[in-house]
Design an enzyme around this catalytic site. Structure first.
Site, PDB file in Angstrom:
ATOM      1  N   GLN A 229       0.795  -1.220   0.000  1.00 15.97           N
ATOM      2  CA  GLN A 229       0.000   0.000   0.000  1.00 15.97           C
ATOM      3  C   GLN A 229       0.837   1.284   0.000  1.00 15.97           C
ATOM      4  O   GLN A 229       0.330   2.333  -0.375  1.00 15.97           O
ATOM      5  CB  GLN A 229      -0.951  -0.006   1.194  1.00 15.97           C
ATOM      6  CG  GLN A 229      -2.026  -1.081   1.068  1.00 15.97           C
ATOM      7  CD  GLN A 229      -2.909  -1.167   2.286  1.00 15.97           C
ATOM      8  OE1 GLN A 229      -2.581  -1.844   3.254  1.00 15.97           O
ATOM      9  NE2 GLN A 229      -4.040  -0.493   2.278  1.00 15.97           N
TER      10      GLN A 229
ATOM     11  N   HIS B 209       0.833  -9.388   4.068  1.00 15.49           N
ATOM     12  CA  HIS B 209      -0.300  -8.457   4.138  1.00 15.49           C
ATOM     13  C   HIS B 209      -0.987  -8.448   2.769  1.00 15.49           C
ATOM     14  O   HIS B 209      -0.772  -7.555   1.943  1.00 15.49           O
ATOM     15  CB  HIS B 209       0.176  -7.061   4.550  1.00 15.49           C
ATOM     16  CG  HIS B 209      -0.931  -6.150   5.014  1.00 15.49           C
ATOM     17  ND1 HIS B 209      -0.925  -5.509   6.231  1.00 15.49           N
ATOM     18  CD2 HIS B 209      -2.101  -5.767   4.430  1.00 15.49           C
ATOM     19  CE1 HIS B 209      -2.011  -4.773   6.369  1.00 15.49           C
ATOM     20  NE2 HIS B 209      -2.741  -4.911   5.277  1.00 15.49           N
TER      21      HIS B 209
ATOM     22  N   ASN C 174      -1.904 -10.956   7.992  1.00 20.68           N
ATOM     23  CA  ASN C 174      -2.812  -9.872   8.314  1.00 20.68           C
ATOM     24  C   ASN C 174      -4.223 -10.264   7.881  1.00 20.68           C
ATOM     25  O   ASN C 174      -4.469 -10.566   6.704  1.00 20.68           O
ATOM     26  CB  ASN C 174      -2.409  -8.594   7.569  1.00 20.68           C
ATOM     27  CG  ASN C 174      -3.315  -7.418   7.925  1.00 20.68           C
ATOM     28  OD1 ASN C 174      -3.267  -6.911   9.044  1.00 20.68           O
ATOM     29  ND2 ASN C 174      -4.167  -7.004   7.002  1.00 20.68           N
ATOM     30  N   GLU C 175      -5.120 -10.287   8.818  1.00 25.94           N
ATOM     31  CA  GLU C 175      -6.562 -10.448   8.567  1.00 25.94           C
ATOM     32  C   GLU C 175      -6.930 -11.555   7.581  1.00 25.94           C
ATOM     33  O   GLU C 175      -7.538 -11.284   6.530  1.00 25.94           O
ATOM     34  CB  GLU C 175      -7.143  -9.139   8.031  1.00 25.94           C
ATOM     35  CG  GLU C 175      -6.957  -7.951   8.934  1.00 25.94           C
ATOM     36  CD  GLU C 175      -7.647  -6.697   8.390  1.00 25.94           C
ATOM     37  OE1 GLU C 175      -7.953  -6.662   7.191  1.00 25.94           O
ATOM     38  OE2 GLU C 175      -7.875  -5.771   9.167  1.00 25.94           O
TER      39      GLU C 175
HETATM   40  C1  BGC Z   1      -6.273  -3.656   6.195  1.00 22.51           C
HETATM   41  C2  BGC Z   1      -5.595  -2.493   5.517  1.00 22.51           C
HETATM   42  C3  BGC Z   1      -6.629  -1.533   4.961  1.00 22.51           C
HETATM   43  C4  BGC Z   1      -7.466  -1.032   6.113  1.00 22.51           C
HETATM   44  C5  BGC Z   1      -8.527  -0.005   5.732  1.00 22.51           C
HETATM   45  C6  BGC Z   1      -7.459  -3.274   7.026  1.00 22.51           C
HETATM   46  O1  BGC Z   1      -8.447  -4.225   6.900  1.00 22.51           O
HETATM   47  O2  BGC Z   1      -5.345  -4.388   6.939  1.00 22.51           O
HETATM   48  O3  BGC Z   1      -4.756  -2.988   4.532  1.00 22.51           O
HETATM   49  O4  BGC Z   1      -6.064  -0.475   4.270  1.00 22.51           O
HETATM   50  O5  BGC Z   1      -8.141  -2.121   6.689  1.00 22.51           O
HETATM   51  O6  BGC Z   1      -9.496  -0.558   4.926  1.00 22.51           O
END
Ligand code: BGC
Length: 418
Positions: free
Chosen positions: A22, A138, A182-183
């Site tokens: 990002q 990520h 990540n998530e």
């Molecule tokens: C993510 C980011 C994203 C942010 C805002 C999170 O779910 O880890 O990559 O930019 O939310 O949407």
């Protein structure tokens, strides 16, 4: 709010979070290739996807170029300057991710110069008195991996673990806190259940395979990294929404909420429960659940993305996480607010609720605002602006937003003045 000084625990970590794809720029991976194929479509769909006020305020959403990450914030070349800003804000922690496609551009071939780059970044973070948090994955995959099935590939856990071991072997001792994924649930949802993100595969069986792969890969990496270092702290970052029954008097709404909570928020966390040294919590969303599985986003006081701002939700989420009996780091929390009208209050209100949860026993050890910089917001492109620092994408000039200065006061004092 009454006039009070709310002190945070000694040693509390105050940070900002970023992710490689990002902000860095110049990456070639599954996302960059997907964007090229989908930018025009995404620009065309904006008219039906976003409200009139959003279309008016962010006309760049109609430009296919908005959806091409390209050089992003050029953070890869400007990390020193960006870390200077982070330090000037009084941050004592900083979250980055390392980009797999740079480090292993071809299967089994590791690029030492890229690992060296991240070593420099970690040294630069530490030299400024900040504690680094490193995420190994990520959302993005190297192209060679995507070609053989990406997250679905049966060898994914092996590939991920080999990559994690390589990175950790070289730069592991520059950071104590590491997170594997990540998530994962956001990817399961957006890529495999809704089918809107790469590899745009809507298939529940595939989603199960990917879920299992995330779990296995995490376990393998956890064990390996712990064998390599005694002091490392490893976690998996979870997106946890605050879910509440739409009608508090409806048993059916409550039942649906319980099931949604069990699956969407709890499943992955329970899966990695025995191999998780801390909880990495990303909090953004508050939803109301109606029987059987209707979800309504909380819509009060919305951000530029029309996501409702619900600081109270973080309090409930933190209280709920106490059952895991693990330290918690809030690894992301933030909002899209191009005019910076709501960010300062957003931060203060959320921190007020975090403080309340701490005073009632939640073991929260740090807060990372998402994000330091405006950046590339995945399938939405550049128009949503999440940064404490504004980025002019033409000149790459950075401008510290007023809310960042408010956040800085809190970080420097280790307290919140209400
Ligand atoms: C993510 C980011 C994203 C942010 C805002 C999170 O779910 O880890 O990559 O930019 O939310 O949407």
């Amino acid at each position: 709010m009454e006039n009070k000084t709310l002190k945070f625990p000694k040693g509390f970590l105050w940070g900002a979070a970023t992710s490689a794809y990002q902000v860095e720029g110049g990456n070639r991976n599954d996302w960059s290739e997907w964007e090229k194929k989908n930018a025009k479509r995404l620009a065309g769909e904006a008219k039906n996807k976003w409200a009139k006020w959003q279309q008016k305020r962010f006309p760049e959403m109609f430009d296919p170029q908005n959806y091409i990450c390209g050089r992003a914030c050029d953070h890869y070349n400007r990390f020193d300057e960006d870390l200077d800003i982070a330090k000037s804000l009084g941050l004592n922690a900083f979250r980055i991710s390392v980009e797999w496609s740079r480090i292993e551009p071809e299967e089994g071939k590791f690029d030492e110069r890229e690992i060296e780059h991240y070593k420099k970044v970690l040294e630069a973070i530490r030299a400024r008195g900040m504690e680094p948090f490193v995420t190994l994955w990520h959302f993005t995959n190297p192209l060679w991996l995507e070609e053989i099935g990406g997250l679905e590939c049966s060898k994914f856990p092996f590939f991920f673990c080999r990559y994690a071991g390589k990175v950790f072997g070289r730069i592991g001792n520059f950071a104590t806190y590491w997170t594997t994924f990540n998530e994962p649930t956001v990817i399961l949802l957006n890529s495999y259940l809704i089918g809107a993100w790469p590899p745009t595969k809507k298939n529940i069986f595939t989603a199960f395979r990917v879920y299992r792969n995330f779990g296995k890969a995490h376990d393998l990496a956890y064990d390996m990294l712990h064998k390599m270092s005694e002091s490392v702290q490893i976690s998996l970052v979870s997106a946890i929404n605050y879910l509440e029954a739409k009608n508090k008097n409806s048993i059916l709404d409550k039942l649906s909420t319980f099931i949604a909570e069990y699956i969407a928020n709890g499943k992955m966390l329970r899966r990695v429960k025995h191999k998780n040294d801390f909880i990495g919590l990303n909090y953004y969303v508050h939803k109301k659940i109606r029987f059987p599985f209707y979800q309504e986003r909380y819509k009060k006081n919305t951000s530029d993305l029309d996501w409702g701002i619900s600081p109270g939700g973080i309090y409930h989420v933190l209280k709920n996480l106490r059952k895991y009996d693990l330290p918690i780091f809030i690894t992301e929390n933030g909002l899209a607010d191009a005019e910076d009208k709501k960010r300062a209050k957003f931060i203060k209100d959320h921190l007020y609720c975090v403080h309340k949860a701490i005073s009632e026993g939640a073991d929260v050890r740090g807060y990372f605002h998402w994000s330091l910089l405006d950046n590339f917001e995945w399938d939405k492109g550049f128009w949503p602006r999440f940064g404490l620092v504004e980025v002019d994408y033409k000149t790459m000039e950075r401008k510290i937003r007023p809310s960042a200065l408010e956040y800085a006061k809190i970080c420097k004092n280790n307290h919140l003045q209400t």
